[in-house]
Design a protein around this motif. Structure first.
Motif, PDB file in Angstrom:
ATOM      1  N   ILE A  66      97.417  39.245  55.501  1.00  0.00           N
ATOM      2  CA  ILE A  66      97.813  40.382  56.335  1.00  0.00           C
ATOM      3  C   ILE A  66      98.835  41.224  55.584  1.00  0.00           C
ATOM      4  O   ILE A  66      99.818  40.697  55.060  1.00  0.00           O
ATOM      5  N   LEU A  67      98.591  42.522  55.514  1.00  0.00           N
ATOM      6  CA  LEU A  67      99.567  43.486  55.009  1.00  0.00           C
ATOM      7  C   LEU A  67     100.195  44.149  56.221  1.00  0.00           C
ATOM      8  O   LEU A  67      99.525  44.879  56.955  1.00  0.00           O
ATOM      9  N   LEU A  68     101.467  43.893  56.447  1.00  0.00           N
ATOM     10  CA  LEU A  68     102.131  44.288  57.689  1.00  0.00           C
ATOM     11  C   LEU A  68     103.183  45.359  57.444  1.00  0.00           C
ATOM     12  O   LEU A  68     104.212  45.110  56.822  1.00  0.00           O
ATOM     13  N   GLY A  69     102.904  46.567  57.943  1.00  0.00           N
ATOM     14  CA  GLY A  69     103.900  47.627  57.897  1.00  0.00           C
ATOM     15  C   GLY A  69     105.004  47.363  58.903  1.00  0.00           C
ATOM     16  O   GLY A  69     104.753  46.844  59.990  1.00  0.00           O
ATOM     17  N   MET A  70     106.237  47.736  58.559  1.00  0.00           N
ATOM     18  CA  MET A  70     107.369  47.437  59.429  1.00  0.00           C
ATOM     19  C   MET A  70     107.522  48.429  60.575  1.00  0.00           C
ATOM     20  O   MET A  70     107.998  48.085  61.648  1.00  0.00           O
ATOM     21  N   ARG A  71     107.123  49.672  60.366  1.00  0.00           N
ATOM     22  CA  ARG A  71     107.326  50.699  61.387  1.00  0.00           C
ATOM     23  C   ARG A  71     106.068  50.855  62.234  1.00  0.00           C
ATOM     24  O   ARG A  71     105.191  51.665  61.940  1.00  0.00           O
ATOM     25  N   LEU A  72     106.007  50.059  63.302  1.00  0.00           N
ATOM     26  CA  LEU A  72     104.868  50.108  64.207  1.00  0.00           C
ATOM     27  C   LEU A  72     105.274  50.823  65.486  1.00  0.00           C
ATOM     28  O   LEU A  72     106.443  50.820  65.880  1.00  0.00           O
ATOM     29  N   THR A  73     104.310  51.438  66.137  1.00  0.00           N
ATOM     30  CA  THR A  73     104.621  52.258  67.302  1.00  0.00           C
ATOM     31  C   THR A  73     104.838  51.460  68.579  1.00  0.00           C
ATOM     32  O   THR A  73     105.509  51.924  69.492  1.00  0.00           O
TER      33      THR A  73
END
Length: 237
Positions: A66-73
């Motif tokens: 999983i590539l997980l971006g930190m800024r999620l809505t």
């Protein structure tokens, strides 16, 4: 030169470093999400992309990585990372915007396997993915049961027993203990430990923190010995 370091399953270049893997991209920013999908697809990976933390939790067990971006809505990225780690051992690479030690440490403590800050080059992204997958695959191929006196490590189940205790270890705590147990009686330097467990992505202070956590969870500060100026060694269990 000293004897080569023993690592479960000889976790090195012979593993399938380029994939293809089934990768889940979690990124709310559309431009960043499309860029990741494009780069990964060009390298031959199978890619699925979602734009929210809840979708990531729904699909976390279906991916190789999983590539997980930190800024999620919808959800905090670190909360999503902790929740993923609670339900699955699927490796997670956290992608953020700040290349600070604090961001790296927070990602690690949340259960991330690596932290990558923007901007980065596609080649670096694939190198990070390859390193994480190599370590993950090697751990899964280790001997199913490793016993060192009263210390028992079930690699397949990721379970540890010591003196009647069955402590719940994080992924990195487990990998560190397995590395020390595999090399029982041998002093491992902090550099060796960082390279084999974290792939040079973390500071040496991270090793000290994880050793301290292991000692507390195992209830025996003497099991892992500090060799001043060198590193750590698993004592006779």
């Amino acid at each position: 030169m000293g004897a080569p370091l023993s690592v479960p399953s000889a976790l090195h270049e012979h593993t399938q470093e380029a994939g293809p893997w089934d990768i889940l991209v979690v990124e709310s920013d559309e431009a960043n999400r499309e860029s990741l999908v494009t780069d990964l697809s060009r390298s031959g990976q199978e890619v699925r992309a979602v734009g929210s933390g809840q979708e990531a939790l729904d699909r976390a067990t279906q991916a190789d990585l999983i590539l997980l971006g930190m800024r999620l809505t919808d959800l905090d990225g670190l909360h999503v990372c902790r929740s993923i780690r609670a339900m699955t051992d699927t490796p997670v690479i956290v992608i953020g915007t700040a290349a600070s030690e604090l961001d790296t440490v927070l990602a690690l403590r949340a259960g991330g396997d690596d932290y990558l800050a923007r901007p980065y080059r596609p080649r670096e992204l694939m190198a990070r993915i390859g390193a994480v997958m190599r370590r993950t695959q090697a751990g899964r191929q280790a001997p199913p049961l490793l016993e060192r006196g009263r210390l028992s490590i079930d690699v397949g189940k990721r379970e540890v027993r010591y003196r009647g205790r069955s402590p719940k270890l994080t992924r990195k705590e487990f990998q560190l203990l397995l590395l020390l147990a595999t090399n029982a009686g041998k002093v491992l330097s902090r550099d060796e430990i960082v390279r084999e467990v974290w792939g040079n992505s973390w500071s040496q202070r991270t090793v000290d923190t994880h050793v301290s956590n292991l000692r507390s969870k195992l209830g025996d500060r003497g099991l892992i010995t500090t060799v001043r100026g060198v590193g750590f060694m698993l004592a006779h269990a």
